[in-house]
Design a protein around this motif. Structure first.
Motif, PDB file in Angstrom:
ATOM      1  N   VAL A   7      -5.267  -1.134   0.524  1.00  0.00           N
ATOM      2  CA  VAL A   7      -5.522  -0.745  -0.861  1.00  0.00           C
ATOM      3  C   VAL A   7      -4.528  -1.481  -1.742  1.00  0.00           C
ATOM      4  O   VAL A   7      -3.379  -1.703  -1.350  1.00  0.00           O
ATOM      5  CB  VAL A   7      -5.411   0.778  -1.074  1.00  0.00           C
ATOM      6  N   PRO A   9      -3.428  -1.005  -5.462  1.00  0.00           N
ATOM      7  CA  PRO A   9      -3.395  -0.391  -6.786  1.00  0.00           C
ATOM      8  C   PRO A   9      -2.739  -1.309  -7.811  1.00  0.00           C
ATOM      9  O   PRO A   9      -1.923  -2.175  -7.452  1.00  0.00           O
ATOM     10  CB  PRO A   9      -2.571   0.877  -6.570  1.00  0.00           C
ATOM     11  N   THR A  11      -1.493   0.130 -10.878  1.00  0.00           N
ATOM     12  CA  THR A  11      -0.616   0.941 -11.722  1.00  0.00           C
ATOM     13  C   THR A  11       0.069   2.007 -10.877  1.00  0.00           C
ATOM     14  O   THR A  11      -0.379   2.325  -9.757  1.00  0.00           O
ATOM     15  CB  THR A  11      -1.402   1.638 -12.844  1.00  0.00           C
ATOM     16  N   GLU A  14      -2.300   4.820 -10.096  1.00  0.00           N
ATOM     17  CA  GLU A  14      -3.192   4.545  -8.976  1.00  0.00           C
ATOM     18  C   GLU A  14      -2.469   4.704  -7.647  1.00  0.00           C
ATOM     19  O   GLU A  14      -3.052   5.189  -6.662  1.00  0.00           O
ATOM     20  CB  GLU A  14      -3.790   3.146  -9.112  1.00  0.00           C
ATOM     21  N   VAL A  15      -1.194   4.293  -7.578  1.00  0.00           N
ATOM     22  CA  VAL A  15      -0.399   4.518  -6.361  1.00  0.00           C
ATOM     23  C   VAL A  15      -0.299   6.008  -6.089  1.00  0.00           C
ATOM     24  O   VAL A  15      -0.472   6.468  -4.950  1.00  0.00           O
ATOM     25  CB  VAL A  15       1.003   3.899  -6.493  1.00  0.00           C
ATOM     26  N   VAL A  18      -3.514   7.370  -4.658  1.00  0.00           N
ATOM     27  CA  VAL A  18      -3.637   7.017  -3.243  1.00  0.00           C
ATOM     28  C   VAL A  18      -2.777   7.936  -2.393  1.00  0.00           C
ATOM     29  O   VAL A  18      -3.221   8.457  -1.352  1.00  0.00           O
ATOM     30  CB  VAL A  18      -3.240   5.544  -3.008  1.00  0.00           C
ATOM     31  N   THR A 169       7.727   1.563  -7.298  1.00  0.00           N
ATOM     32  CA  THR A 169       6.676   0.953  -8.117  1.00  0.00           C
ATOM     33  C   THR A 169       7.218   0.156  -9.302  1.00  0.00           C
ATOM     34  O   THR A 169       6.557  -0.748  -9.801  1.00  0.00           O
ATOM     35  CB  THR A 169       5.722   2.034  -8.652  1.00  0.00           C
TER      36      THR A 169
END
Length: 444
Positions: A7, A9, A11, A14-15, A18, A169
């Motif tokens: 996957v 992501p 942003t 989005e992380v 998940v 991130t």
């Protein structure tokens, strides 16, 4: 075998989404950056999801007044270096894998590199941090200032954790002024003591600042020089150790004069010293190629086992002599390539044979390399991390209380072992205790 799902992501939200799904369904996650690690820290297996951060590659803010950069985890170091250079700034950290290593990966492994002796490792460059926890919640402390005494500085839990506690991130990094000019010289020296004396002299330069001090032992420079077709008529190989020095300052001519003074001073102290000063950017790049082209080793010896130790400066000479003799005692043909960041005692040791090694031979090699290392005040892992390949070394060398505290932190943040399982710490099904510790110590 590797994970069947990747996957990517774009942003932090989005992380987080998940991670919430993976937590709900107990699916393990392996975060990946530039995949330049050497200890199996980002390998995956069936049943796991690879979470690639390659799409999170934006430099969100670069402030020339604050000397800070806000970057997503997937930003490649070289891209940050280029963006900062437009403002005559730099991240204060550099490594040979700059073209592929990502900021998130460097944070997760607490990367060091050639400038660590003066600027510290990644832990010292991070001002603020954002990370997604295993349950999908977001830790956010994007502080952009150096002074911050507001409670526990929890960002340090994620720096060097290799993705086992959460997914980094975004981060705020310190930037430093970039020198207007640089100069590079390669010295051939009669001993490690002479090399350390030269570093001491270079640190006290009247003009410019020492930016790099990279040591190359004969086997390594002989290999890279031959592979790259490098030679200089006035600089012959054959010295016991070589030292690649980089200076930075306001004017190149002044730096060249400083190097000439350094050469005179070290020659007085250690007769027989040789040196070559790069006279152009092309020659400077050629000299750095001798140090940074480590792929030469792996072309000659596919999957050659590599080791990454830190040794206090006063112990380096004796340590290198001991390991060379010890490895020769295992096999007279075992002649490792040794090089590294001499100013901070970080040595890279790569064996002159393909891998992986048979278990008994691997254990014998590690016994030589790690013997008394902790007692000397050193470490079996300077900047490569623990990953999956060095867990037994951590268990064999770390203080028992440290290991128990690490387990408590892991269990608190990731009690179901969903984050990069099997890395840094053994799985919870293999608890840390005296018997497991002693078993590993015997193996190591």
């Amino acid at each position: 075998m590797a994970a069947g799902i990747i996957v990517a992501p774009a942003t932090t939200d989005e992380v987080a989404a998940v991670m919430r799904l993976c937590s709900q369904y107990a699916v393990p996650v392996v975060a990946q950056g530039g995949r330049t690690g050497l200890v199996g820290g980002s390998i995956s297996k069936p049943g796991e999801i690879v979470l690639s951060l390659e799409r999170m590659n934006r430099i969100e803010r670069l402030d020339a007044v604050e000397h800070t950069a806000v970057v997503q985890a997937g930003v490649v170091l070289e891209n940050l270096q280029k963006a900062a250079a437009e403002h005559r700034l730099e991240p204060g950290i550099d490594l040979a894998a700059r073209g592929s290593a990502t900021i998130g990966g460097m944070i997760s492994t607490n990367a060091g590199g050639v400038m660590a002796f003066r600027n510290g490792v990644m832990r010292h460059r991070v001002l603020g941090l954002e990370a997604v926890l295993p349950d999908g919640s977001v830790y956010c402390d994007m502080t952009r200032v150096v002074k911050n005494a507001a409670g526990y500085d929890l960002k340090h839990l994620f720096i060097g954790a290799e993705g086992t506690l959460g997914v980094v991130t975004c981060a705020v990094l310190k930037l430093d002024p970039m020198p207007c000019a640089t100069a590079t010289a390669l010295f051939g020296l009669p001993s490690v003591k002479a090399a350390l004396d030269l570093i001491r002299l270079a640190l006290d330069c009247e003009t410019g600042e020492l930016r790099a001090a990279e040591a190359l032992w004969p086997s390594f420079i002989d290999l890279t020089a031959a592979a790259r077709g490098w030679s200089e008529p006035d600089f012959e190989l054959g010295r016991p150790i070589y030292l690649l020095l980089g200076l930075g300052g306001a004017r190149e001519e002044a730096l060249r004069v400083e190097f000439e003074k350094l050469f005179g001073d070290i020659l007085d102290r250690h007769p027989g010293t040789t040196g070559i000063l790069a006279s152009s950017k092309r020659q400077e790049e050629a000299l750095w190629g001798l140090r940074e082209d480590t792929e030469v080793i792996y072309r000659a010896h596919p999957a050659a086992p590599s080791y990454d130790v830190s040794v206090p400066l006063s112990e380096i000479d004796g340590y290198v002599e001991r390991i060379l003799a010890g490895l020769a005692g295992i096999d007279p043909e075992l002649k490792p390539y040794v090089f590294g960041h001499l100013a901070d005692g970080n040595l890279h040791i790569v064996l002159n044979r393909g891998g992986p090694l048979p278990a008994a031979l691997a254990a014998a090699v590690e016994a030589v390399l790690y013997a008394d290392l902790v007692a000397l005040g050193g470490s079996f892992s300077a900047e490569h991390g623990v990953g999956s390949k060095r867990i037994h070394s951590l268990l064999a060398t770390a203080d028992e209380t440290k290991l128990k505290l690490m387990r408590r932190v892991k269990d608190t943040l990731d009690g179901h072992s969903l984050m990069n399982p099997g890395k840094v710490m053994p799985l919870a099904s293999h608890p840390i205790n005296d018997s497991s510790r002693n078993g590993v110590e015997a193996h190591a």
